[in-house]
Structure formats: structure tokens, C-alpha cells
Design a protein around this motif. Structure first.
Motif, PDB file in Angstrom:
ATOM      1  N   ASN A  28      38.765 -22.951  14.575  1.00  0.00           N
ATOM      2  CA  ASN A  28      40.068 -22.123  14.888  1.00  0.00           C
ATOM      3  C   ASN A  28      41.262 -22.968  14.663  1.00  0.00           C
ATOM      4  O   ASN A  28      41.335 -24.199  14.643  1.00  0.00           O
TER       5      ASN A  28
ATOM      6  N   ILE B  10      40.618 -31.389  10.671  1.00  0.00           N
ATOM      7  CA  ILE B  10      41.668 -31.123  11.762  1.00  0.00           C
ATOM      8  C   ILE B  10      42.844 -30.509  11.072  1.00  0.00           C
ATOM      9  O   ILE B  10      43.762 -30.089  11.485  1.00  0.00           O
TER      10      ILE B  10
ATOM     11  N   GLU C 163      47.040 -20.333  19.523  1.00  0.00           N
ATOM     12  CA  GLU C 163      46.696 -21.048  20.649  1.00  0.00           C
ATOM     13  C   GLU C 163      45.352 -20.316  20.968  1.00  0.00           C
ATOM     14  O   GLU C 163      45.119 -19.172  20.974  1.00  0.00           O
ATOM     15  N   ASN C 164      44.266 -21.338  21.095  1.00  0.00           N
ATOM     16  CA  ASN C 164      42.864 -21.003  21.281  1.00  0.00           C
ATOM     17  C   ASN C 164      42.594 -20.043  19.842  1.00  0.00           C
ATOM     18  O   ASN C 164      41.663 -19.261  20.283  1.00  0.00           O
TER      19      ASN C 164
ATOM     20  N   SER D 222      38.579 -35.328  12.324  1.00  0.00           N
ATOM     21  CA  SER D 222      38.440 -36.159  13.486  1.00  0.00           C
ATOM     22  C   SER D 222      37.550 -36.860  13.681  1.00  0.00           C
ATOM     23  O   SER D 222      36.219 -36.704  13.464  1.00  0.00           O
TER      24      SER D 222
ATOM     25  N   LEU E  43      45.135 -24.021  14.636  1.00  0.00           N
ATOM     26  CA  LEU E  43      46.125 -24.356  15.333  1.00  0.00           C
ATOM     27  C   LEU E  43      47.497 -23.924  14.555  1.00  0.00           C
ATOM     28  O   LEU E  43      48.359 -23.376  15.445  1.00  0.00           O
TER      29      LEU E  43
ATOM     30  N   LEU F 210      42.191 -26.880  15.461  1.00  0.00           N
ATOM     31  CA  LEU F 210      41.586 -27.687  16.509  1.00  0.00           C
ATOM     32  C   LEU F 210      40.379 -28.232  16.535  1.00  0.00           C
ATOM     33  O   LEU F 210      39.895 -28.330  15.495  1.00  0.00           O
ATOM     34  N   GLU F 211      40.000 -29.263  17.377  1.00  0.00           N
ATOM     35  CA  GLU F 211      38.991 -30.054  17.310  1.00  0.00           C
ATOM     36  C   GLU F 211      37.686 -29.475  16.821  1.00  0.00           C
ATOM     37  O   GLU F 211      36.734 -30.244  16.360  1.00  0.00           O
ATOM     38  N   ASP F 212      37.282 -28.177  17.176  1.00  0.00           N
ATOM     39  CA  ASP F 212      36.188 -27.721  16.633  1.00  0.00           C
ATOM     40  C   ASP F 212      36.095 -27.508  15.332  1.00  0.00           C
ATOM     41  O   ASP F 212      35.254 -27.170  14.740  1.00  0.00           O
TER      42      ASP F 212
END
Length: 501
Positions: free
Chosen positions: A247, A224, A267-268, A217, A249, A242-244
Motif C-alpha cells: 500500500n 518502504i 492513508e491506509n 524496512s 503512502l 507502508l510497512e506491508d
């Protein structure tokens, strides 16, 4: 007089011819004399070189120093030879190896130069290249600049192309670092955006992402995606984050940059789906999970991301089966069964628009109803000669009347509680949405209920009573009517009544 003139002309021409004939002889004679003198001097030179100095006349005085003529001749020859070698070989080599050679683009020197220190200028005198050249070709290590002096490339060249390790810049910002071939990204490398943020690290082929690599990202610098690529898109197995950067996706198969084949969707960071994908959507067999309880909520067939075909729905709290049967476009449609909290079948029949196909059972006989709906929660005969069957698990009551011809009970109408849905509508659907789905109302009145409604409303815990008036909208549907009963402010419906015209 004429004869005298002719004689004079003849005499002049004869003299000129004799002179022309004598000229070659004179030229040859001159060459012979020069050759003879050169030969004498050369013999004298060799004699001097071969003769060992023994007398004063064999020396030449330079200030206080005497040098033999032989030594002077030898030194002179060596000096001339050195000058020749310097001009012929050393200077061309040193110009570009010991010092930087200044070369004009497309000049004769440009097309023949070999050296490690070339400085190439364009027609405007702007330096566009510094580095190595071989036989008039930019080969080796060097730096390329644009016409404004901005660095374009720094690294290895081969015959004018980027080849080997190098760095590519755009407007002075590094956009790629790694290996090149034929001026294209090839092999291991790092790709950056126009702001200099790392966006990819991995393998390239012919200028495109290909093989294994990691996408980042630009905003967070976190990964990502990690996995396989082909032709600059995600292809093969990989994991999307995810952006972190931690986690997940999605993990599984990709094709043309989209989810394709077997995979898992999160999801999350919590597993939401496991199964097959096509064009980025659920397709084929798969299993859905509740992201709050992490328990299975559906297992069966999908098409274009929706339930399609045979499948089973589960309660996300208890994991017990609540529906088994056919689906279409994400809704219960066709033959299926509903199960109560104890796992017993509470309805087995036809579904439409994600609920029981109510209209299909209006006019049906009592025996047919009980066969498909099962044992009722309450059965009561009213003073209005009506029979009321209430199914609490289905949040509905069926009102029967006596058929004039057969004398048997037939279903006259249905009353649905506000836990039910109808055509995708639920109790929180605003009136505007109801009208959008159902069309314009046939009538909108404050409806007064018959006496036997007391029994139905009580059993279904509907806050209405006979003798009272409730705001309502009546809609016509192919020989049926559907009436929505609202609260006083018409912000939510309390019950739905379905009956034949």
C-alpha cells in the motif's frame, strides 16, 4: 754513543721504506701469478669442453658410471646456473604464488612484494591481510582483518583501496555488498544495518545513495520506498510505502528527503490528497478526499498543510458543495458562503474561527441580516415583543428587539444549537477545554430562561424549557458575553447564547 743510536734508527727506517716500496710489486706479482693460473685452468676447461672424449683420462668414474669430464663440466655449469636462477627469480616468484608468503607490515619485503598469496601480519603478529599484492601495494583480490581477527573486507583492491566488487563487514556482520571505488560505495550495491538486515538496494556515488534504489524496512524486510536518491536522501520522483510493502503512502516528487512538488498522499492505501507539497506539507493548489467514502471534501489553496486562501468544501456523503470562500490557518475566515442540502446559499457573509462571525451581526438591522442569512426557516413574534428568526440549516436562531430610537428591529442575541461550533469548541468539548479557550467564567450559575426561549429551544430541538434552570458559564468578550448552557452533569453543552452587554 748518540751517533750510534742515530745510525741504528736511520738503518731501521731505510729498511721499512724499502719494504713498503717492494709491497706493491709483490702484490702485482701475486695477481699476475693467480691470473696466469686462472687463465691456464680456463684454457684447460675450454680444451676439455671442446675435446671429444677419446681416452680413459677424459672420463670420471662415479660408482659404476663413467661420465666424460666435458659432461661433468657442462652439468656443473647448468646446475650452478639453475641454482642462480632459482635464488634470483624462481624462489621470489614462488614465494607468494606457489605458497603463501609471510610478510611483516612495513618491512622491506612488504614494500616490494608482488604475488597472489600474501599473508601480512602487524607488529603483534596478527594477520591483517590475506591476498594479492603488486609492487608493495595491496592490489587484486584479498581479505582484510582487524586486530581481533574479525573480517573487515573481502573483495577487490587497488593500491590499498577497496575498488571493484567486494563485501564490507562491521563486527563480523555484513553491512555492504557491491561495487567500490576509492574505498567508497560506488555503483550498484546492497546496504545492511548492524544486525545484517537489508535496508537499501540500488545505486551509490562517493559512498552515498544516489540514483535509483529501493529502501527496505529492517523489521519486515518489505520495501518502504522506491525511487530516486541524491546525497543519501530521497530526491526526485519516488513512491513511499507502508510497512506491508504494497500500500502506498506517497507518490510524487521529493527534495532533501521531504515531499516537494506535485504528489499524492494516501492513508491506509486510500487516496487522501493530490496536489502540491512544500517541505513535506500541503502547499499551493490541491484536493483533499475523504478516506471512508473516497469522495472529494476540499479543493483549493493550502499553506503549511492547512487550508489557506480560496477554496471549496464538499459533503463527503453527497459530494455537494457546503462552503465556498476564504480560509486562514485551516479554518473558514473572511468572506464566504454556506450552502444547504439543495445547493442553495443559506448564508453569505463574514466568517471567523471556522464559523460565522456571530459578533459581527449583533446590533445589525433586520434587513441586513436577511440579506446575508437569506430566507429563514421560521419567523415568529413573541409575547415579549421579540422577533425570532430560526435558520435550521445553520442550527441557530436570531432574537430581535425594537430599537428605541429608530423603532426598527435590530439583532439583540443569537442562540446556537449543539450542532454548531464556536471558537473551535463543539458539544463534546469538556468544560475544562471550554474554560481553556474562553478564559475564566465571569459567572457560573443555574440560569432561568425567559418565556420566549421556549420557541427557540423547540425549533432547534434543544432539551431546555423556560422556567427551568440549567447550569451555565458566562464569559465576557470585548463588549459581548457568551453563555454556555450545559446538561445537569456539565459534561456537554446544550446551547450557546451570544449577546451584547
Amino acid at each position: 754513543m748518540a751517533s750510534g743510536l742515530i745510525g741504528s734508527v736511520s738503518s731501521v727506517m731505510s729498511s721499512q721504506l724499502n719494504s713498503l716500496k717492494a709491497a706493491p710489486r709483490k702484490l702485482v706479482s701475486s695477481f699476475k701469478k693467480v691470473g696466469s693460473k686462472f687463465k691456464k685452468q680456463l684454457n684447460k676447461l675450454f680444451k676439455t669442453l671442446l675435446k671429444k672424449p677419446s681416452a680413459k683420462e677424459d672420463y670420471v668414474k662415479f660408482g659404476l658410471i663413467y661420465l666424460s669430464k666435458r659432461a661433468v663440466i657442462i652439468l656443473t655449469v647448468v646446475f650452478i646456473a639453475l641454482i642462480y636462477l632459482f635464488v634470483k627469480f624462481f624462489y621470489p616468484w614462488a614465494d607468494g604464488n606457489l605458497w603463501t608468503a609471510n610478510i611483516k607490515l612495513n618491512s622491506q619485503k612488504y614494500y616490494s612484494f608482488t604475488g597472489k598469496k600474501a599473508k601480512v601480519k602487524d607488529a603483534m603478529g596478527v594477520v591483517i591481510y590475506r591476498g594479492e599484492m603488486v609492487d608493495g601495494s595491496i592490489t587484486g583480490y584479498g581479505t582484510q582483518y582487524d586486530s581481533y581477527g574479525n573480517m573487515v573486507y573481502e573483495g577487490e583492491f587497488l593500491e590499498g583501496n577497496y575498488s571493484g566488487q567486494g563485501k564490507l563487514y562491521r563486527n563480523g556482520v555484513l553491512i555492504y555488498k557491491g561495487n567500490f571505488a576509492q574505498s567508497l560505495y560506488q555503483g550498484e550495491g546492497e546496504l545492511y544495518n548492524d544486525s545484517g538486515d537489508l535496508i537499501y538496494k540500488g545505486n551509490f556515488e562517493a559512498g552515498l545513495k544516489s540514483g535509483t534504489g529501493i529502501e527496505y524496512s529492517a523489521a519486515t524486510g518489505k520495501r518502504i520506498y522506491s525511487g530516486s536518491f541524491a546525497n543519501d536522501v530521497r530526491e526526485g520522483n519516488g513512491t513511499e510505502f507502508l510497512e506491508d510493502g504494497n500500500n502506498k503512502l506517497y507518490e510524487g516528487a521529493f527534495a532533501s528527503g521531504k515531499y516537494e512538488g506535485a504528489g499524492k498522499l494516501y492513508e491506509n492505501g486510500i487516496l487522501k490528497y493530490i496536489g502540491n507539497f512544500a517541505n513535506g506539507l500541503f502547499e499551493g493548489e490541491g484536493t483533499m478526499y475523504d478516506i471512508v467514502t473516497s469522495k472529494m471534501i476540499y479543493k483549493g489553496s493550502f499553506a503549511s498543510g492547512l487550508y489557506e486562501g480560496e477554496g471549496v468544501l464538499y459533503d463527503p456523503e453527497t459530494s455537494k458543495m457546503v462552503y465556498q470562500g476564504a480560509f486562514a490557518a485551516g479554518q473558514k475566515s473572511g468572506e464566504g458562503s454556506i450552502f444547504d442540502s439543495l445547493g442553495a446559499v443559506s448564508f453569505n457573509g463574514e466568517f471567523k474561527d471556522d464559523n460565522i462571525n456571530y459578533l459581527n451581526y449583533l446590533g445589525a438591522a433586520l434587513d441586513e441580516i436577511t440579506k446575508q442569512f437569506g430566507k429563514e426557516s421560521y419567523r415568529q413574534n413573541t409575547n415579549d415583543n421579540k422577533l425570532v428568526l430560526t435558520y435550521l440549516s445553520l442550527d441557530m436562531s436570531l432574537i430581535f428587539k425594537t430599537d428605541a430610537d429608530s423603532g426598527a428591529y435590530v439583532c439583540e442575541k443569537m442562540i446556537l444549537g449543539n450542532k454548531q461550533t464556536f471558537s473551535g469548541l463543539n458539544s463534546t468539548s469538556p468544560r475544562s477545554e471550554i474554560i481553556k479557550v474562553m478564559g475564566n467564567p465571569y459567572s457560573s450559575i443555574d440560569y432561568t430562561f425567559a418565556k420566549y426561549y421556549d420557541t427557540v429551544f423547540k425549533q432547534l430541538s434543544i432539551n431546555l424549557s423556560s422556567g427551568a434552570k440549567a447550569p451555565s458559564d458566562k464569559f465576557l468578550m470585548d463588549g459581548y458575553f457568551v453563555r454556555f448552557y450545559y446538561n445537569n452533569s456539565r459534561t456537554e453543552y446544550l446551547s450557546i447564547e451570544i449577546s451584547k452587554l
